[in-house]
Design a protein around this motif. Sequence first.
Motif, PDB file in Angstrom:
ATOM      1  N   PHE A  27       0.776  -1.170   0.074  1.00 38.89           N
ATOM      2  CA  PHE A  27      -0.092  -0.057   0.027  1.00 38.89           C
ATOM      3  C   PHE A  27       0.868   1.289   0.095  1.00 38.89           C
ATOM      4  N   ILE A  28       0.283   2.121  -0.596  1.00 39.15           N
ATOM      5  CA  ILE A  28       0.968   3.614  -0.582  1.00 39.15           C
ATOM      6  C   ILE A  28       0.016   4.476   0.282  1.00 39.15           C
ATOM      7  N   ARG A  29       0.582   5.173   1.165  1.00 35.48           N
ATOM      8  CA  ARG A  29      -0.404   6.211   1.835  1.00 35.48           C
ATOM      9  C   ARG A  29      -0.502   7.517   1.331  1.00 35.48           C
ATOM     10  N   GLU A  30      -1.696   7.845   0.962  1.00 36.31           N
ATOM     11  CA  GLU A  30      -1.769   9.366   0.565  1.00 36.31           C
ATOM     12  C   GLU A  30      -2.413  10.128   1.921  1.00 36.31           C
ATOM     13  N   PRO A  31      -2.554  11.317   1.666  1.00 32.55           N
ATOM     14  CA  PRO A  31      -3.309  11.996   2.857  1.00 32.55           C
ATOM     15  C   PRO A  31      -4.583  11.533   3.401  1.00 32.55           C
ATOM     16  N   ASP A  32      -5.403  11.178   2.423  1.00 38.05           N
ATOM     17  CA  ASP A  32      -6.851  10.722   2.880  1.00 38.05           C
ATOM     18  C   ASP A  32      -6.871   9.401   2.417  1.00 38.05           C
ATOM     19  N   ARG A  33      -6.350   8.604   2.060  1.00 34.48           N
ATOM     20  CA  ARG A  33      -6.405   7.193   1.789  1.00 34.48           C
ATOM     21  C   ARG A  33      -5.290   6.344   1.542  1.00 34.48           C
ATOM     22  N   LEU A  34      -5.335   4.854   1.243  1.00 33.56           N
ATOM     23  CA  LEU A  34      -4.301   3.990   0.904  1.00 33.56           C
ATOM     24  C   LEU A  34      -4.687   3.712  -0.422  1.00 33.56           C
ATOM     25  N   THR A  35      -3.513   3.592  -1.138  1.00 34.92           N
ATOM     26  CA  THR A  35      -3.796   2.881  -2.701  1.00 34.92           C
ATOM     27  C   THR A  35      -3.291   1.549  -2.531  1.00 34.92           C
ATOM     28  N   ALA A  36      -3.985   0.442  -2.663  1.00 38.45           N
ATOM     29  CA  ALA A  36      -3.223  -0.895  -2.893  1.00 38.45           C
ATOM     30  C   ALA A  36      -2.423  -0.914  -4.164  1.00 38.45           C
ATOM     31  N   TYR A  37      -1.266  -1.177  -4.048  1.00 31.82           N
ATOM     32  CA  TYR A  37      -0.486  -0.906  -5.258  1.00 31.82           C
ATOM     33  C   TYR A  37      -0.203  -2.226  -6.002  1.00 31.82           C
ATOM     34  N   ASP A  38       0.112  -3.293  -5.217  1.00 29.25           N
ATOM     35  CA  ASP A  38       0.422  -4.733  -6.243  1.00 29.25           C
ATOM     36  C   ASP A  38       0.519  -5.576  -4.990  1.00 29.25           C
ATOM     37  N   ILE A  39       0.658  -6.874  -5.593  1.00 30.84           N
ATOM     38  CA  ILE A  39       0.789  -8.098  -4.756  1.00 30.84           C
ATOM     39  C   ILE A  39       2.028  -8.616  -5.017  1.00 30.84           C
ATOM     40  N   MET A  40       2.955  -8.735  -4.030  1.00 36.81           N
ATOM     41  CA  MET A  40       4.551  -8.943  -4.376  1.00 36.81           C
ATOM     42  C   MET A  40       4.946 -10.083  -3.499  1.00 36.81           C
ATOM     43  N   ASP A  41       6.111 -10.862  -3.648  1.00 37.44           N
ATOM     44  CA  ASP A  41       6.587 -11.692  -2.444  1.00 37.44           C
ATOM     45  C   ASP A  41       7.524 -10.725  -1.994  1.00 37.44           C
ATOM     46  N   HIS A  42       8.213 -11.403  -0.900  1.00 40.12           N
ATOM     47  CA  HIS A  42       9.146 -10.757  -0.135  1.00 40.12           C
ATOM     48  C   HIS A  42      10.416 -10.008  -0.871  1.00 40.12           C
ATOM     49  N   SER A  43      10.908 -10.856  -1.725  1.00 40.77           N
ATOM     50  CA  SER A  43      12.078 -10.152  -2.623  1.00 40.77           C
ATOM     51  C   SER A  43      11.680  -8.982  -3.355  1.00 40.77           C
ATOM     52  N   GLU A  44      10.419  -9.069  -4.035  1.00 41.53           N
ATOM     53  CA  GLU A  44       9.728  -8.232  -4.958  1.00 41.53           C
ATOM     54  C   GLU A  44       9.618  -6.918  -3.871  1.00 41.53           C
ATOM     55  N   VAL A  45       9.277  -7.030  -2.692  1.00 43.09           N
ATOM     56  CA  VAL A  45       8.961  -5.831  -1.954  1.00 43.09           C
ATOM     57  C   VAL A  45      10.344  -5.182  -1.667  1.00 43.09           C
ATOM     58  N   ARG A  46      11.301  -5.922  -1.547  1.00 42.42           N
ATOM     59  CA  ARG A  46      12.405  -5.501  -0.993  1.00 42.42           C
ATOM     60  C   ARG A  46      13.163  -4.551  -2.025  1.00 42.42           C
ATOM     61  N   THR A  47      13.104  -5.148  -3.482  1.00 37.31           N
ATOM     62  CA  THR A  47      13.619  -4.528  -4.705  1.00 37.31           C
ATOM     63  C   THR A  47      12.599  -3.325  -4.814  1.00 37.31           C
ATOM     64  N   TRP A  48      11.545  -3.237  -4.709  1.00 35.31           N
ATOM     65  CA  TRP A  48      10.445  -2.217  -4.882  1.00 35.31           C
ATOM     66  C   TRP A  48      10.995  -1.089  -3.846  1.00 35.31           C
ATOM     67  N   LEU A  49      11.210  -1.310  -2.711  1.00 34.75           N
ATOM     68  CA  LEU A  49      11.454  -0.353  -1.894  1.00 34.75           C
ATOM     69  C   LEU A  49      12.906   0.392  -1.958  1.00 34.75           C
ATOM     70  N   LYS A  50      13.818  -0.572  -2.542  1.00 36.19           N
ATOM     71  CA  LYS A  50      14.976   0.293  -2.829  1.00 36.19           C
ATOM     72  C   LYS A  50      14.797   1.140  -4.006  1.00 36.19           C
ATOM     73  N   GLY A  51      14.027   0.927  -4.802  1.00 35.68           N
ATOM     74  CA  GLY A  51      13.791   1.811  -6.041  1.00 35.68           C
ATOM     75  C   GLY A  51      12.997   3.324  -5.700  1.00 35.68           C
ATOM     76  N   ARG A  52      12.361   3.108  -4.376  1.00 37.92           N
ATOM     77  CA  ARG A  52      11.507   4.260  -4.109  1.00 37.92           C
ATOM     78  C   ARG A  52      12.401   5.271  -3.354  1.00 37.92           C
TER      79      ARG A  52
END
Length: 95
Positions: A67-92
């Motif tokens: 999820f990505i937190r916006e001021p008034d909501r959460l956006t459910a961004y994607d379904i990922m496994d643990h390693s995909e989440v780590r890679t995604w976080l490094k790119g943010r």
Amino acid sequence: MIRVDIGPRLVRTAHKMGPNIIAKAEQTLALVAQHFGDPHRHAGLGLRKLGRRSYEARPWLQWRIVFIREPDRLTAYDIMDHSEVRTWLKGRTGD
């Protein structure tokens, strides 16, 4: 209760995974919308903060809904496994 928007990327990923994943994702999204911000009530969701504006819920052992937190909501961004989440976080940057 917080508003949870469903991103197009999550929809595409869920459809590739099949109806059981879609049903569990819908159930998890409803629970997150109801209990976000109340740690005692959402403990069973595996909801945790990843970065400044990102969170994950773990409705399955190997898969996470990000999820990505916006001021008034959460956006459910994607379904990922643990390693995909780590890679995604490094790119943010800034999160």
